[in-house]
Design a protein around this motif. Structure first.
Motif, mmCIF file in Angstrom:
data_model
loop_
_atom_site.group_PDB
_atom_site.id
_atom_site.type_symbol
_atom_site.label_atom_id
_atom_site.label_comp_id
_atom_site.label_asym_id
_atom_site.label_seq_id
_atom_site.Cartn_x
_atom_site.Cartn_y
_atom_site.Cartn_z
ATOM 1 N N MET A 55 -24.313 12.998 -19.190
ATOM 2 C CA MET A 55 -23.004 12.935 -18.544
ATOM 3 C C MET A 55 -22.758 11.551 -17.949
ATOM 4 O O MET A 55 -21.665 11.005 -18.047
ATOM 5 C CB MET A 55 -22.905 14.008 -17.459
ATOM 6 C CG MET A 55 -23.004 15.418 -18.005
ATOM 7 S SD MET A 55 -23.179 16.666 -16.715
ATOM 8 C CE MET A 55 -21.554 16.647 -15.988
ATOM 9 N N GLY A 56 -23.787 10.990 -17.326
ATOM 10 C CA GLY A 56 -23.634 9.671 -16.730
ATOM 11 C C GLY A 56 -24.884 9.243 -15.991
ATOM 12 O O GLY A 56 -25.850 10.000 -15.883
ATOM 13 N N PHE A 106 -21.629 4.238 -10.767
ATOM 14 C CA PHE A 106 -21.688 5.306 -11.767
ATOM 15 C C PHE A 106 -21.290 4.742 -13.115
ATOM 16 O O PHE A 106 -20.257 4.079 -13.235
ATOM 17 C CB PHE A 106 -20.755 6.458 -11.382
ATOM 18 C CG PHE A 106 -20.804 7.616 -12.356
ATOM 19 C CD1 PHE A 106 -21.908 8.458 -12.401
ATOM 20 C CD2 PHE A 106 -19.754 7.853 -13.231
ATOM 21 C CE1 PHE A 106 -21.959 9.518 -13.306
ATOM 22 C CE2 PHE A 106 -19.794 8.906 -14.132
ATOM 23 C CZ PHE A 106 -20.900 9.743 -14.170
ATOM 24 N N CYS A 160 -17.553 2.784 -21.925
ATOM 25 C CA CYS A 160 -17.787 3.357 -20.591
ATOM 26 C C CYS A 160 -16.815 2.825 -19.542
ATOM 27 O O CYS A 160 -16.712 3.391 -18.454
ATOM 28 C CB CYS A 160 -19.209 3.053 -20.126
ATOM 29 S SG CYS A 160 -20.503 3.646 -21.222
ATOM 30 N N ARG A 203 -20.216 6.059 -16.591
ATOM 31 C CA ARG A 203 -19.805 7.273 -17.301
ATOM 32 C C ARG A 203 -20.235 7.193 -18.760
ATOM 33 O O ARG A 203 -20.034 6.180 -19.427
ATOM 34 C CB ARG A 203 -18.284 7.411 -17.238
ATOM 35 C CG ARG A 203 -17.774 8.684 -17.920
ATOM 36 C CD ARG A 203 -16.276 8.626 -18.133
ATOM 37 N NE ARG A 203 -15.926 7.556 -19.056
ATOM 38 C CZ ARG A 203 -14.847 6.787 -18.921
ATOM 39 N NH1 ARG A 203 -14.037 6.946 -17.895
ATOM 40 N NH2 ARG A 203 -14.592 5.839 -19.800
ATOM 41 N N TRP A 231 -18.545 4.268 -6.390
ATOM 42 C CA TRP A 231 -18.107 5.480 -5.703
ATOM 43 C C TRP A 231 -18.668 5.466 -4.286
ATOM 44 O O TRP A 231 -19.729 4.898 -4.041
ATOM 45 C CB TRP A 231 -18.578 6.726 -6.464
ATOM 46 C CG TRP A 231 -17.838 6.926 -7.751
ATOM 47 C CD1 TRP A 231 -17.939 6.170 -8.885
ATOM 48 C CD2 TRP A 231 -16.853 7.907 -8.023
ATOM 49 N NE1 TRP A 231 -17.086 6.625 -9.855
ATOM 50 C CE2 TRP A 231 -16.399 7.709 -9.360
ATOM 51 C CE3 TRP A 231 -16.299 8.956 -7.285
ATOM 52 C CZ2 TRP A 231 -15.439 8.499 -9.950
ATOM 53 C CZ3 TRP A 231 -15.341 9.764 -7.879
ATOM 54 C CH2 TRP A 231 -14.905 9.528 -9.199
ATOM 55 N N THR A 291 -20.225 10.579 -20.852
ATOM 56 C CA THR A 291 -19.361 11.592 -21.473
ATOM 57 C C THR A 291 -17.902 11.317 -21.113
ATOM 58 O O THR A 291 -17.557 11.185 -19.941
ATOM 59 C CB THR A 291 -19.762 13.002 -21.014
ATOM 60 O OG1 THR A 291 -21.084 13.282 -21.491
ATOM 61 C CG2 THR A 291 -18.809 14.047 -21.572
ATOM 62 N N ARG A 292 -17.054 11.219 -22.135
ATOM 63 C CA ARG A 292 -15.653 10.843 -21.943
ATOM 64 C C ARG A 292 -14.729 12.053 -22.080
ATOM 65 O O ARG A 292 -15.124 13.093 -22.604
ATOM 66 C CB ARG A 292 -15.246 9.807 -23.000
ATOM 67 C CG ARG A 292 -16.088 8.556 -23.008
ATOM 68 C CD ARG A 292 -15.950 7.787 -24.315
ATOM 69 N NE ARG A 292 -16.541 8.524 -25.446
ATOM 70 C CZ ARG A 292 -16.618 8.049 -26.685
ATOM 71 N NH1 ARG A 292 -16.138 6.862 -26.956
ATOM 72 N NH2 ARG A 292 -17.167 8.775 -27.649
ATOM 73 N N ALA A 307 -13.033 13.271 -16.550
ATOM 74 C CA ALA A 307 -14.357 12.672 -16.373
ATOM 75 C C ALA A 307 -14.268 11.547 -15.355
ATOM 76 O O ALA A 307 -13.276 10.800 -15.335
ATOM 77 C CB ALA A 307 -14.873 12.120 -17.708
ATOM 78 N N PRO A 308 -15.269 11.403 -14.467
ATOM 79 C CA PRO A 308 -15.221 10.343 -13.451
ATOM 80 C C PRO A 308 -15.278 8.955 -14.072
ATOM 81 O O PRO A 308 -15.930 8.747 -15.102
ATOM 82 C CB PRO A 308 -16.469 10.613 -12.598
ATOM 83 C CG PRO A 308 -17.366 11.442 -13.448
ATOM 84 C CD PRO A 308 -16.493 12.218 -14.372
ATOM 85 N N ARG A 309 -14.606 8.001 -13.453
ATOM 86 C CA ARG A 309 -14.562 6.632 -13.969
ATOM 87 C C ARG A 309 -15.865 5.903 -13.658
ATOM 88 O O ARG A 309 -16.523 6.184 -12.657
ATOM 89 C CB ARG A 309 -13.406 5.862 -13.315
ATOM 90 C CG ARG A 309 -12.038 6.366 -13.658
ATOM 91 C CD ARG A 309 -10.981 5.830 -12.692
ATOM 92 N NE ARG A 309 -10.905 4.368 -12.734
ATOM 93 C CZ ARG A 309 -10.163 3.658 -11.898
ATOM 94 N NH1 ARG A 309 -9.464 4.250 -10.945
ATOM 95 N NH2 ARG A 309 -10.129 2.336 -12.000
ATOM 96 N N SER A 310 -16.213 4.938 -14.498
ATOM 97 C CA SER A 310 -17.314 4.032 -14.179
ATOM 98 C C SER A 310 -16.868 3.104 -13.060
ATOM 99 O O SER A 310 -15.706 2.706 -12.995
ATOM 100 C CB SER A 310 -17.695 3.193 -15.404
ATOM 101 O OG SER A 310 -18.249 3.991 -16.415
#
Length: 465
Positions: A439-440, A423, A55, A425, A395, A427-428, A389-392
Motif C-alpha cells: 500500500m505504501g 509517506f 508515486c 504511496r 503527513w 497503491t493508486r 489513496a493518500p498522497r505521497s
C-alpha cells in the motif's frame, strides 16, 4: 601527439562527491518505484528515475513514468516490470533524447534477469551491476550458506538437502531437533520461509518444499532480525551500521516471517554485536569479491535471544528495501551514501579510498541518528478496488492521534520531528488491493519498536491511519 582526455584520479571522498556533482553521463534507476534510491538525484547530476508506478502525481522533477499503458503479460515480478519499461516507446524516446554524444548511459535495477540484460544492450544501456546469472546464483539461499562457509561467517545450525516427505525431513534434520525452519532457494518477505514443528504443519507446505532440488533446513532459534548493508569495492568492503528489522507484524504484513520495516538508531545493539556484524560483513564482502562480485549488497543477521550469538540469515546481492534508511542517515550524509561508492565502480575512473578509515567513522555511534520505516501491506484476504489513496509527501500527526496531509515533498529529510512522517504511496486510485499488496511506505524520525521488539503506540496510530 595524443589529444586523448584523461580523467584525473579521485583522491578522497571530497573528490568523489565533486565528481558526481559534475557528472555528465546519463544515469538511471529503473524499477517499479524510486523508493530504493530515494534522494540519489540530489547527489548525482544527470540522475533520473524511470518508474512504472507514478508515486508523486507528476510532481517529482526527476521521476519519469510512461503515461500510456501498452499491452503486456501479467507481471510476475519486478523483473517483468523492468522489461516492460525497457520496451516501452515513451521510455525509449526518453533515453534517446537524454543521450550525451551518443552515450545512452548506465542504469541500476532493483531486480533484473537475462532478458533485461538483452533489452538494455539493444538500447545501448550499460547495467551497473554484476551479471544476472551471478546475482541469481548468489541470491539462492542454499548458495549463500556455501559462500558463508568459505568466508568463515557463522550460520544458524543447518543442513542443505532435498526433502522427499516428512519422515525423510526428520531423518536428515535429526541433529537440529524437531522445531525447524525451512527455506526454499528463492523468495522474499516470508513467502518461502516455513516454520515446521509437526507433520500437520509440514503438510501445508509439502508441495513447495518437495519440488526443490535442495532446501535449507535450520534449527529454529528464538531470534530477532537485523540488517546491514555494504558495498564491495576494489579497495575493500565498505560497511554501514547495523539496523533492526521489523518482521512478521500482523498489522503490516500477512506473512509470518515477512520483512516489514527497519530502524536505525544509536545504541541499537551492544558494541560487541555491532563489531561482530561489521567483521562478518567485511569477511563476507571480501569473499564475494573473490567470487567476482562487486557493488552493493545486504546481509540479514539473526541474533539469538537465548545465547546472544549472531548468525547470518540471508544475502541480498542488490540495493534493498532497507537502502533508503542506510543512505539517509547522518554517517552517509557526512561522507557519501553507499550507492555513490557502488556507482563509482562502474564509472570508468580511478579513485583512492581508505575503506578502513571510512568504516571506522561509520562505526561510531555519534554518526548515527534515529529513523524508522514501515512497509505497509494489505493484510486482509480480500480483493478491494481503490477509490481513494493518500498522497505521497509529508503527513502530520496531532496529539489527538488525528493525521492529515501537511505538504508535498519528495524527500524524507523534510520530516522535521517525530510528529511528522514521509509517506510514499504505492497503491493508486483505480488499483486493486489483494492480500500482501504493497500500500505504501512510511518513514519517520525516531523509533517504531520498543526495546523488546514490539510496535510502539505511535507506530500503531500511523498504521491505523
Amino acid at each position: 601527439m595524443s589529444t586523448k582526455k584523461t580523467t584525473p584520479t579521485l583522491n578522497n571522498v571530497a573528490d568523489i562527491r565533486r565528481f558526481f556533482y559534475k557528472n555528465e553521463v546519463p544515469l538511471y534507476f529503473i524499477s517499479a518505484t524510486n523508493f530504493n534510491l530515494l534522494g540519489a538525484d540530489e547527489w548525482i547530476k544527470n540522475f533520473k528515475f524511470i518508474s512504472y508506478i507514478e508515486c508523486f502525481d507528476g510532481q517529482h522533477p526527476n521521476v519519469f513514468s510512461p503515461k500510456k499503458e501498452i499491452p503486456h503479460d501479467e507481471f510476475e515480478g519486478i523483473e517483468d516490470i523492468n522489461n516492460y519499461l525497457l520496451q516501452h516507446p515513451e521510455v525509449q524516446d526518453y533515453l534517446r533524447v537524454r543521450a550525451k554524444d551518443g552515450n545512452v548511459g548506465k542504469a541500476m535495477f532493483l531486480m533484473f534477469n537475462e532478458e533485461t540484460e538483452r533489452l538494455a544492450e539493444k538500447l545501448g544501456l550499460e547495467i551497473m551491476f554484476p551479471s544476472a546469472e551471478m546475482r541469481i546464483f548468489m541470491d539462492n539461499k542454499v548458495n549463500t550458506n556455501r559462500i558463508a562457509e568459505k568466508a568463515k561467517v557463522p550460520c544458524v545450525p543447518y543442513v542443505l538437502t532435498p526433502v522427499k516427505d516428512y519422515k525423510h525431513l526428520c531423518k536428515v534434520s535429526k541433529e537440529l531437533g524437531t522445531d525447524l525452519v525451512i527455506q526454499t532457494p528463492f523468495g522474499d518477505s516470508g513467502h518461502t520461509t516455513f516454520f515446521i514443528s509437526n507433520e500437520e504443519e509440514y503438510a501445508k507446505h509439502a508441495e513447495e518444499i518437495e519440488k526443490e532440488e535442495e532446501v535449507k533446513v535450520m534449527k529454529r532459534i528464538n531470534c530477532k532480525g537485523s540488517a546491514i548493508e555494504a558495498c564491495v569495492t576494489r579497495h575493500g568492503t565498505i560497511v554501514a551500521p547495523l539496523m533492526t528489522e521489523l518482521v512478521g507484524f500482523k498489522e503490516l504484513t500477512p506473512y509470518k516471517g515477512g520483512w516489514c520495516g527497519n530502524e536505525i538508531y544509536p545504541g541499537a545493539f551492544t558494541q560487541k554485536l555491532r563489531a561482530q556484524a561489521r567483521r562478518y560483513t567485511q569477511q563476507f564482502g571480501d569473499q564475494l569479491r573473490k567470487e567476482g562480485y562487486k557493488g552493493y549488497f545486504e546481509l540479514d543477521f539473526l541474533i539469538d535471544q537465548d545465547n546472544g550469538e549472531i548468525y547470518l540469515g540471508e544475502l541480498n546481492p542488490r540495493v534493498t528495501g532497507a537502502s533508503s534508511i542506510t543512505n539517509h542517515a547522518v554517517f552517509a550524509l557526512a561522507d557519501a551514501p553507499l550507492f555513490v561508492f557502488h556507482m563509482l565502480e562502474w564509472m570508468d575512473v580511478d579513485y583512492k579510498l581508505s575503506v578502513k578509515a571510512l568504516n571506522e567513522r561509520w562505526g561510531k555511534q555519534e554518526n548515527v541518528d534515529s529513523w524508522s520505516q514501515l512497509i505497509i501491506k494489505h493484510t486482509e484476504d480480500t480483493i478491494e478496488h481503490v477509490i481513494d489513496a493518500p498522497r505521497s509527501g509529508i503527513w502530520k500527526m496531532y496529539d489527538t492521534g488525528h493525521i492529515e496531509f501537511d505538504r508535498m515533498d519528495t524527500h524524507r529529510r523534510a520530516v522535521e520531528s517525530e510528529s511528522e512522517a514521509f509517506f510514499l504511496r504505492i497503491t493508486r486510485v483505480g488499483d486493486y488491493l489483494y492480500e500482501g499488496a504493497d500500500m505504501g511506505i512510511l518513514v519517520t524520525r525516531g523509533r517504531m519498536m520498543t526495546d523488546d521488539f514490539q510496535l510502539t503506540d505511535r507506530a500503531k496510530t500511523w498504521i491505523n491511519a
